[in-house]
Design a protein around this motif. Structure first.
Motif, PDB file in Angstrom:
ATOM      1  N   VAL A 175      32.463  21.209  28.969  1.00 15.93           N
ATOM      2  CA  VAL A 175      31.834  21.674  30.205  1.00 15.93           C
ATOM      3  C   VAL A 175      32.796  22.570  30.980  1.00 15.93           C
ATOM      4  N   GLN A 176      34.069  22.182  31.012  1.00 16.61           N
ATOM      5  CA  GLN A 176      35.067  23.008  31.694  1.00 16.61           C
ATOM      6  C   GLN A 176      35.210  24.368  31.030  1.00 16.61           C
ATOM      7  N   ALA A 177      35.045  24.411  29.716  1.00 20.00           N
ATOM      8  CA  ALA A 177      35.163  25.681  29.001  1.00 20.00           C
ATOM      9  C   ALA A 177      34.084  26.670  29.413  1.00 20.00           C
ATOM     10  N   THR A 178      32.951  26.162  29.928  1.00 16.19           N
ATOM     11  CA  THR A 178      31.871  27.038  30.396  1.00 16.19           C
ATOM     12  C   THR A 178      32.048  27.441  31.852  1.00 16.19           C
ATOM     13  N   GLY A 179      33.069  26.884  32.514  1.00 15.63           N
ATOM     14  CA  GLY A 179      33.278  27.160  33.931  1.00 15.63           C
ATOM     15  C   GLY A 179      32.776  26.067  34.842  1.00 15.63           C
ATOM     16  N   GLY A 180      32.230  24.982  34.269  1.00 18.97           N
ATOM     17  CA  GLY A 180      31.727  23.880  35.071  1.00 18.97           C
ATOM     18  C   GLY A 180      32.715  22.742  35.159  1.00 18.97           C
ATOM     19  N   ALA A 181      32.265  21.605  35.644  1.00 17.61           N
ATOM     20  CA  ALA A 181      33.103  20.410  35.764  1.00 17.61           C
ATOM     21  C   ALA A 181      32.208  19.201  35.934  1.00 17.61           C
ATOM     22  N   THR A 212      23.377  24.886  24.795  1.00 17.32           N
ATOM     23  CA  THR A 212      23.182  24.754  23.352  1.00 17.32           C
ATOM     24  C   THR A 212      24.510  24.889  22.619  1.00 17.32           C
ATOM     25  N   LEU A 213      25.345  25.812  23.058  1.00 16.04           N
ATOM     26  CA  LEU A 213      26.673  25.960  22.463  1.00 16.04           C
ATOM     27  C   LEU A 213      27.517  24.704  22.692  1.00 16.04           C
ATOM     28  N   VAL A 214      27.418  24.149  23.896  1.00 13.69           N
ATOM     29  CA  VAL A 214      28.162  22.925  24.207  1.00 13.69           C
ATOM     30  C   VAL A 214      27.655  21.770  23.338  1.00 13.69           C
ATOM     31  N   ASP A 215      26.346  21.641  23.210  1.00  8.88           N
ATOM     32  CA  ASP A 215      25.770  20.580  22.368  1.00  8.88           C
ATOM     33  C   ASP A 215      26.250  20.681  20.924  1.00  8.88           C
ATOM     34  N   ASN A 216      26.185  21.882  20.369  1.00  3.96           N
ATOM     35  CA  ASN A 216      26.568  22.064  18.972  1.00  3.96           C
ATOM     36  C   ASN A 216      28.051  21.776  18.759  1.00  3.96           C
ATOM     37  N   ALA A 217      28.891  22.223  19.694  1.00  8.14           N
ATOM     38  CA  ALA A 217      30.319  21.950  19.580  1.00  8.14           C
ATOM     39  C   ALA A 217      30.598  20.457  19.692  1.00  8.14           C
ATOM     40  N   TYR A 218      29.879  19.793  20.588  1.00  4.22           N
ATOM     41  CA  TYR A 218      30.034  18.348  20.788  1.00  4.22           C
ATOM     42  C   TYR A 218      29.667  17.586  19.526  1.00  4.22           C
ATOM     43  N   LYS A 219      28.565  17.979  18.872  1.00  2.00           N
ATOM     44  CA  LYS A 219      28.141  17.305  17.649  1.00  2.00           C
ATOM     45  C   LYS A 219      29.079  17.609  16.485  1.00  2.00           C
TER      46      LYS A 219
END
Length: 222
Positions: free
Chosen positions: A115-121, A49-56
């Motif tokens: 996604v990388q900021a969350t630790g993913g890739a 949800t944080l990633v979605d909001n930042a993306y938008k």
């Protein structure tokens, strides 16, 4: 979880050496709640949800208007666990092709960095678009292929294509079922475990794949 060793158990027994984990030198990349954890769905939802909001907030996504209420929705992506379909919408009517491709590339890059900021890739081998690139954790980029509309790919957990041609997806489901039967023939399970595998593993996978296809009864019979 970073320090645990993971051993694979199959019908042939348990592996003598850890397949991955702390001793295998890959523990730092496996940190997380883990598949099967009751907290995993909620944790995933909070992070994405944080990633979605930042993306938008970066100006990406698309607007959709409800035909029933007239309400405007700003959508970023369609997601199924860790599988994501990004949604792109031209910023204005008649936008030149090169500007539109640049817009999509910027959105894809921003998503990959979030996604990388969350630790993913973002995994290149599972990425394609219907030529873009995705950012990698080591600071480089990886080119992802352009697929024609008739090409069938696996996305959101099912096989499909934009033209909704069912031949290949149905073949994939048929192959999945036959592979399961072949594995049981080579290494039989106890009857109760066979039924458990059928009802808990095979049935949901087959039904989920069929429910997303627009296919006629005649094509199903074939």
């Amino acid at each position: 979880m970073q320090c645990m060793d993971y051993f694979i158990k199959t019908g042939f027994g348990i592996s003598e050496q850890p397949a991955f984990g702390g001793s295998a030198g890959l523990g730092s990349k496996l940190m997380g709640l883990g598949q099967g954890s009751g907290a995993a769905p909620g944790g995933m939802r909070n992070i994405i949800t944080l990633v979605d909001n930042a993306y938008k907030r970066l100006g990406h996504g698309m607007e959709a208007k409800s035909s029933l209420t007239g309400r405007i929705f700003l959508l970023a992506a369609i997601k199924y666990v860790d599988d994501t379909d990004l949604l792109h919408w031209a910023k204005f009517y008649g936008i030149p092709d090169d500007e539109f491709v640049a817009q999509i590339q910027q959105a894809t890059t921003d998503w990959g960095m979030l996604v990388q900021a969350t630790g993913g890739a973002v995994k290149p081998s599972k990425s394609f678009w219907h030529s873009l690139s995705i950012p990698q954790s080591e600071g480089t980029t990886a080119v992802i292929p352009l697929e024609a509309n008739h090409v069938t790919k696996k996305t959101l957990g099912v096989w499909g294509n934009p033209l909704n041609r069912p031949t290949v997806p149905l073949e994939k489901l048929k192959t999945k079922g036959l592979d399961w039967v072949d594995k049981l023939s080579v290494r039989p399970l106890e009857r109760k475990n066979t039924w458990l595998s059928l009802t808990v593993q095979q049935y949901p996978g087959l039904f989920y794949g069929l429910s997303s296809l627009y296919v006629s009864p005649d094509e199903l019979e074939q």
